[in-house]
Design a protein around this motif. Structure first.
Motif, short mmCIF file in Angstrom:
data_model
loop_
_atom_site.label_atom_id
_atom_site.label_comp_id
_atom_site.label_asym_id
_atom_site.label_seq_id
_atom_site.Cartn_x
_atom_site.Cartn_y
_atom_site.Cartn_z
N ARG A 21 0.90 -1.41 0.05
CA ARG A 21 0.24 -0.16 0.49
C ARG A 21 0.94 1.34 -0.36
N LYS A 22 0.13 2.17 -0.48
CA LYS A 22 1.01 3.58 -0.47
C LYS A 22 -0.36 4.43 -0.01
N GLY A 23 0.27 4.80 2.07
CA GLY A 23 -1.05 5.46 2.73
C GLY A 23 -1.84 4.80 2.64
N SER A 24 -3.32 4.70 2.23
CA SER A 24 -4.13 3.52 2.09
C SER A 24 -4.85 2.56 1.57
N VAL A 25 -4.03 3.14 0.51
CA VAL A 25 -4.49 2.85 -1.85
C VAL A 25 -3.72 1.23 -1.59
N LYS A 26 -4.02 0.54 -2.20
CA LYS A 26 -3.62 -0.34 -2.36
C LYS A 26 -2.64 -0.26 -4.15
N GLN A 27 -1.40 -0.65 -3.93
CA GLN A 27 -0.59 -1.02 -5.06
C GLN A 27 0.06 -2.08 -5.78
N TYR A 28 -0.55 -3.03 -5.14
CA TYR A 28 -0.03 -4.24 -5.79
C TYR A 28 -0.67 -5.54 -4.76
N ARG A 29 -1.20 -6.29 -5.08
CA ARG A 29 -1.59 -8.21 -4.21
C ARG A 29 -0.97 -9.19 -4.82
N SER A 30 -1.00 -9.35 -4.02
CA SER A 30 -0.49 -11.52 -4.53
C SER A 30 -1.07 -11.94 -5.07
N GLY A 31 -2.79 -11.74 -4.46
CA GLY A 31 -4.13 -12.99 -4.75
C GLY A 31 -4.49 -13.86 -3.50
N PRO A 32 -4.94 -14.50 -2.89
CA PRO A 32 -5.25 -14.70 -1.53
C PRO A 32 -4.79 -16.29 -1.90
N TRP A 33 -4.15 -16.86 -0.65
CA TRP A 33 -4.06 -18.20 0.19
C TRP A 33 -4.29 -19.24 -0.93
N ASP A 34 -4.15 -19.84 -1.79
CA ASP A 34 -4.99 -20.91 -2.67
C ASP A 34 -4.77 -22.12 -2.09
N GLY A 35 -3.72 -22.77 -0.22
CA GLY A 35 -3.53 -24.02 0.05
C GLY A 35 -1.95 -24.12 -0.63
N VAL A 36 -1.23 -23.40 -1.78
CA VAL A 36 -0.13 -23.70 -2.43
C VAL A 36 0.83 -22.86 -1.83
#
Length: 436
Positions: A205-220
């Protein structure tokens, strides 16, 4: 030698010892000693050093930890990030409450570990070979029970054994925060940590704004984040009712590697090149334009190998065709035709994708994928579904509602499949599997 001269030498030797600078021989600070500017603790194996430093062009003094044997100095943790000492008057000692405190020339506290109501006579601070600065009560007989540890209060660097994530028992969120600049270790505007809203995922995040996300944990792994097998480190993820965190350990103790969040906002993995005496970047995020959060806007997919990286999902059209032609994508896509819920509707299958962000969603961990599909069809606001976990053929149910944000095609084959809701007149426009 006379008794007088012998006594004099003994007294002189005792005086010198009492005023010896704390240096490489000492890894522990007792209640009866202090550290002044210029003195340090060094871990037993001479891995890390703790003391005062000034970053680059700054004259401010900070209390921190750095690698003992690496030049130039590489800082991995800073105590008084918001409260620098502006001269060399700083003193570190065990306070009357048993906490570790930093005092400056006015004798006021610039920083402390904030431990309360402990007997200062038995509390010690110790710098471990892991780079962890810990407070222990020597009276309890355990060297592995800590009253406080720097590993719970991250700066901009993740070392082997550090946890990036949550201790749910005490609502402790361990996350990285960038320096403000190369010369200023006070907290900058970027943060990098594990979000636990819905399913865990790693977010920049930059401040409260998302810049990148990995995606949710899928078990692997975390969505789009795959770690290529390497000789430097071994990653590990723990998810249970008490903790949710990522950590890593060294594959070889002779290899130095660390993760850091740069002041410019780039999470990076670095490895020490002992031949050239420099840190080399193994990888940096975002790795390409499709890693930028919501690069293509709502209801679109980003494919980095395509000349025009953004395309609307089946059944959608650019919200602003003019912007789309000019490669201006943030406006994303809207439906071509309204859904005719539930008549004459089905799903198309997208495979090897990072699934949409968890903004408006439902989770059911016990449903099969067939039950998940049926549940989505029942709700006219449901726009997509997928398994939660990809292991053992897939399990659990994720339902998305309304706009679908931040989908990308993975650069390597993956096991996650996403099912997008469409009406029959749209199915001929897409070549992938149609499930009606």
């Amino acid at each position: 030698m006379t008794l007088v001269s012998s006594a004099f030498l003994c007294c002189t030797f005792a005086f010198i010892l009492s005023h010896t600078v704390i240096s490489i021989a000492i890894d522990t600070l007792s209640p009866y000693h202090s550290i002044i500017d210029g003195e340090t603790l060094v871990s037993a194996g001479e891995k890390f050093q703790f003391g005062f430093f000034s970053p680059n062009n700054s004259n401010n003094r900070y209390l921190g930890i750095w690698y003992y044997s690496i030049t130039p100095q590489t800082i991995v943790w800073v105590a008084n990030r918001n409260y620098p000492v502006n001269d060399t008057s700083g003193v570190v000692k065990i306070g009357s409450n048993g906490d570790l405190i930093l005092l400056h020339h006015t004798e006021s506290v610039a920083w402390s570990t904030n431990i309360k109501n402990m007997s200062s006579k038995t509390i010690v601070a110790q710098l471990l070979d892991s780079g962890n600065l810990v407070l222990r009560d020597e009276s309890d007989g355990s060297k592995e029970r800590y009253l406080w540890q720097s590993f719970d209060h991250l700066s901009d660097t993740l070392l082997p054994g550090m946890k990036l994530g949550w201790d749910l028992r005490i609502s402790l969120n361990r996350h990285l925060t960038s320096w403000k600049s190369e010369d200023d270790p006070s907290p900058g505007e970027f943060s990098y940590g594990v979000d636990i809203g819905g399913l865990p995922q790693v977010v920049l995040r930059k401040g409260s704004v998302k810049q990148y996300r990995s995606g949710p944990w899928d078990g692997v792994h975390f969505g789009s984040t795959t770690v290529t097998p390497n000789v430097a480190f071994i990653p590990n993820v723990t998810i249970n009712s008490e903790e949710v965190y990522y950590t890593y350990e060294l594959s070889d103790e002779s290899t130095l590697t660390r993760s850091t969040l740069s002041y410019s906002g780039a999470p990076q993995r670095l490895v020490w090149n002992s031949s050239n005496l420099e840190w080399l970047v193994m990888y940096s995020l975002p790795s390409d334009r499709c890693d930028n959060y919501a690069q293509c806007g709502p209801n679109a997919i980003c494919t980095i190998s395509d000349p025009r990286i953004c395309s609307c999902l089946t059944g959608y059209t650019p919200k602003s065709p003019q912007d789309w032609e000019m490669l201006i994508w943030p406006g994303g896509c809207i439906r071509k035709n309204p859904l005719n819920c539930p008549a004459d509707e089905g799903f198309i299958e997208l495979d090897s994708v990072k699934v949409p962000d968890l903004l408006q969603f439902l989770i059911n961990t016990s449903m099969t994928i067939e039950e998940c599909r049926a549940e989505c069809l029942k709700n006219c606001s449901c726009t997509a579904y997928a398994n939660i976990y990809v292991t053992k053929g897939g399990s659990g149910c994720l339902l998305w509602f309304k706009d679908l944000i931040d989908i990308r095609k993975l650069t390597e084959p993956g096991n996650q499949k996403l099912y997008i809701r469409v009406i029959s007149k749209d199915r001929g426009t897409y070549s992938l599997c149609i499930l009606f």
